[in-house]
Structures are given as structure tokens and as C-alpha cells.
Enzyme design. Structure first.
Site, mmCIF file in Angstrom:
data_model
loop_
_atom_site.group_PDB
_atom_site.id
_atom_site.type_symbol
_atom_site.label_atom_id
_atom_site.label_comp_id
_atom_site.label_asym_id
_atom_site.label_seq_id
_atom_site.Cartn_x
_atom_site.Cartn_y
_atom_site.Cartn_z
ATOM 1 C CG MET A 4 -1.913 -1.203 1.137
ATOM 2 S SD MET A 4 -3.475 -0.928 1.963
ATOM 3 C CE MET A 4 -2.921 -0.671 3.630
ATOM 4 C CG HIS B 231 6.964 -2.202 2.084
ATOM 5 N ND1 HIS B 231 6.861 -1.083 2.863
ATOM 6 C CD2 HIS B 231 5.736 -2.779 2.074
ATOM 7 C CE1 HIS B 231 5.618 -0.967 3.292
ATOM 8 N NE2 HIS B 231 4.913 -1.983 2.853
ATOM 9 C CD GLN C 162 -6.184 -3.642 2.561
ATOM 10 O OE1 GLN C 162 -6.050 -4.091 1.427
ATOM 11 N NE2 GLN C 162 -5.237 -3.771 3.470
ATOM 12 C CE LYS D 217 3.986 -4.476 10.319
ATOM 13 N NZ LYS D 217 2.546 -4.253 10.584
ATOM 14 C CB SER E 288 4.420 -0.807 10.788
ATOM 15 O OG SER E 288 3.141 -0.297 10.496
HETATM 16 O O1 PAF Z 1 -0.278 -5.798 3.557
HETATM 17 C C1 PAF Z 1 -0.695 -4.847 2.861
HETATM 18 O O2 PAF Z 1 -0.039 -3.826 2.692
HETATM 19 C C2 PAF Z 1 -2.056 -4.966 2.193
HETATM 20 O O3 PAF Z 1 -2.971 -5.615 3.011
HETATM 21 C C3 PAF Z 1 -2.010 -5.597 0.792
HETATM 22 C C4 PAF Z 1 -1.522 -7.038 0.860
HETATM 23 C C5 PAF Z 1 -1.066 -4.791 -0.090
HETATM 24 C C6 PAF Z 1 -3.389 -5.599 0.144
HETATM 25 O O4 PAF Z 1 -3.883 -4.307 -0.016
#
Ligand code: PAF
Length: 283
Positions: free
Chosen positions: A30, A37, A61, A150, A186
Site C-alpha cells: 500500500m 517492504h 480493506q 508481520k 510498519s
Molecule cells: O499488507 C498490505 O499492505 C495490504 O494488506 C495488501 C496485501 C497490499 C493488500 O492491499
């Protein structure tokens, strides 16, 4: 590095790569990318010919009272970081590209695994995750997909629908990336003030205490959970959302840790909700 905004151009690129016999690794994100990442990108880079990262703050979500609008968005910075890791392409769609007018199809993992831990507090969260990840896997024709430990429950949910829907994708879980002081990296850490950042160390410290006790022979689930809760409660600006322990990866209740288990926590530091976990009993 290619930057795609539409499904069509991403699919065309993925099709071309497939025709050339290349394997494709997908790293869904995201954005607001951090070192955690980058560990996903590196794992994908090592395993696949082509790495596609997605940067999309997925509206489906987030619940109505959650931080969708405030979620950090830093696309230019993200691209620099992705390029430095040798990512081949970034998919960065608008919400209307992913969910155009008339959109009405969702992937609902309707089992016990989505109703506990983060699913108990965030009832529509995993439906949104499962829907967007399914779409991303289809759009990018991914062979491999990479997720961080995580969000261990997210990994369990993704593995479930990939298996249930017979998607031809292999799911990889990459270990949690921590700062030197133990804080799990995070995107939401950017919300923490210096005082809150210090208080947030209680998450990893409390899990560490439970790990030490487990390694010294403590296998009783309630005792291990209490070690974590008692430790978190020593921090005045921390409040517990949950401290829970389930078998891993099937997330079944246990009374004794006699096989692999996920000890997971969600804690608010003032108003900022953070999660962390450890896996006990791993071989
Ligand atoms: O973990 C995340 O950042 C999100 O839940 C994902 C997997 C990119 C889905 O939007």
C-alpha cells in the site's frame, strides 16, 4: 522501471513476459515503503525473473472509522526505493481503475481464520484484502507472491483463498523486518511521536519475554499470554486490542504449545494501532 496506471497495460506487460518464458513475482503493497517492504522485493528479486510491485491503498480493506484518507501516500519516494531494488514494474492504479462503476464482486474467506485476531476488530478487512490480492494476482499473472510475516494472519488468509480458488500462485512469507531496537517496521510507524515510538518498543519486548519463557520450558498458552499482557500493561500509553495464541498456520485454539504456534498482538499506543507477532515452536 516501468510505471503502469491501468490494468490493461499491466496485463499486456505480464502477458509479454510470460510469452518470453519469464517467471513473475508480485509484491503487493500500500506504499509508504520502508525497509520491511524492501525485504519482500529482495526475496522476489532472488526468486523470479520479473518483479512487479503494486502500490495501492486499497479502500475496500478499511472500515468506515479507519485511516484510509490519512494513510501515508508517498509515490515518488516509493518509486526511488523500488528502482534501487531492481524492481521491473510498478502497478499504481486509481481506486476507480480497480473498482469501476458497477463493481460488485468480492472474495470472502468465510472461515474461522478471518473472524479472530485482526478480523474480530476489523470485520470487512480480510474481504478487502482477499479481493484486491486476487485481482492483483490475476492482473500481474504472478507465479510467486510475497507477503511479510508481520501480517501473519493475512498470509494465512491469502494461502487459504489461493488454495480454495486453485490460483496458480505460490505464496511466500518473508520474516518480520525490525529496527535495531526491535520495533517491527510498519508504514503506520510514521504516525508515532518520539515518545510514542519509545513506548511502542513494548510490543516486541513483551513478545521477547514470552519467547524466553517458552524456550525455558513454559508451554502453557494462558501463562504465555499473561506474560505478554502483563508486560504491555507496564507501559502507561499502551492499551491492548488483543494478545492471542493459535496454532500456525491453521489458527486453531491451543492450550499447550506442542506444535508451531503464532503469538500475535495488537496494541494501541495512544490512538495508533500496531501489530506484531512471533512464531513459537518453529522447526
Ligand atoms: O499488507 C498490505 O499492505 C495490504 O494488506 C495488501 C496485501 C497490499 C493488500 O492491499
Amino acid at each position: 522501471m516501468k510505471i503502469f496506471r491501468t490494468v490493461k497495460e499491466t496485463q499486456a506487460f505480464a502477458e509479454k513476459m510470460k510469452r518470453e518464458g519469464k517467471t513473475i513475482g508480485l509484491c503487493p503493497t500500500m506504499g509508504a515503503l520502508h525497509e520491511g517492504h524492501m525485504t519482500l522485493m529482495r526475496a522476489a528479486r532472488a526468486a523470479c525473473d520479473i518483479v512487479i510491485a503494486s502500490v495501492f491503498v486499497n479502500p475496500t480493506q478499511f472500515g468506515p472509522t479507519e485511516d484510509y484518507d490519512a494513510y501515508p501516500r508517498r509515490f515518488e519516494e516509493d518509486c526511488k526505493k523500488l528502482e534501487a531494488e531492481g524492481v521491473d514494474a510498478v502497478f499504481h492504479p486509481e481506486p476507480s481503475e480497480m473498482y469501476p462503476d458497477g463493481y460488485c464482486t468480492y472474495v470472502n474467506v468465510d472461515g474461522d481464520i478471518t473472524h479472530k485476531l485482526c478480523g474480530a476488530q476489523r470485520p470487512i478487512h480480510f474481504r478487502g484484502v482477499a479481493t484486491v490480492v486476487t485481482k492483483l494476482m490475476n492482473i500481474t499473472r504472478a507465479d510467486e507472491a510475497f507477503f511479510g510475516q508481520k501480517d501473519a494472519q493475512q498470509v494465512v488468509v491469502v494461502c487459504r483463498f489461493v488454495s480454495d480458488l486453485n490460483l496458480p500462485v505460490h505464496v511466500n512469507m518473508v520474516p518480520i523486518c525490525r529496527e535495531e531496537n526491535g520495533l517491527a517496521r510498519s508504514s503506520r510507524n510514521v504516525y508515532l511521536s518520539p515518545e510514542e515510538r519509545k513506548a511502542a518498543l513494548i510490543l516486541s519486548q513483551s513478545l521477547k519475554k514470552a519467547k524466553v519463557a517458552y524456550e525455558a520450558g513454559e508451554k502453557d498458552v494462558e501463562t504465555l499470554k499473561k506474560i505478554v499482557s502483563d508486560s504491555i500493561q507496564t507501559e502507561p500509553i499502551a492499551s491492548i486490542d488483543y494478545v492471542d495464541l493459535f496454532s500456525f498456520p491453521d489458527l486453531k485454539p491451543m492450550t499447550m504449545v506442542n506444535k508451531e504456534a503464532l503469538l500475535a498482538i495488537a496494541v494501541k499506543i495512544n490512538k495508533i494501532r500496531l501489530i506484531d507477532n512471533i512464531i513459537l515452536g518453529a522447526k
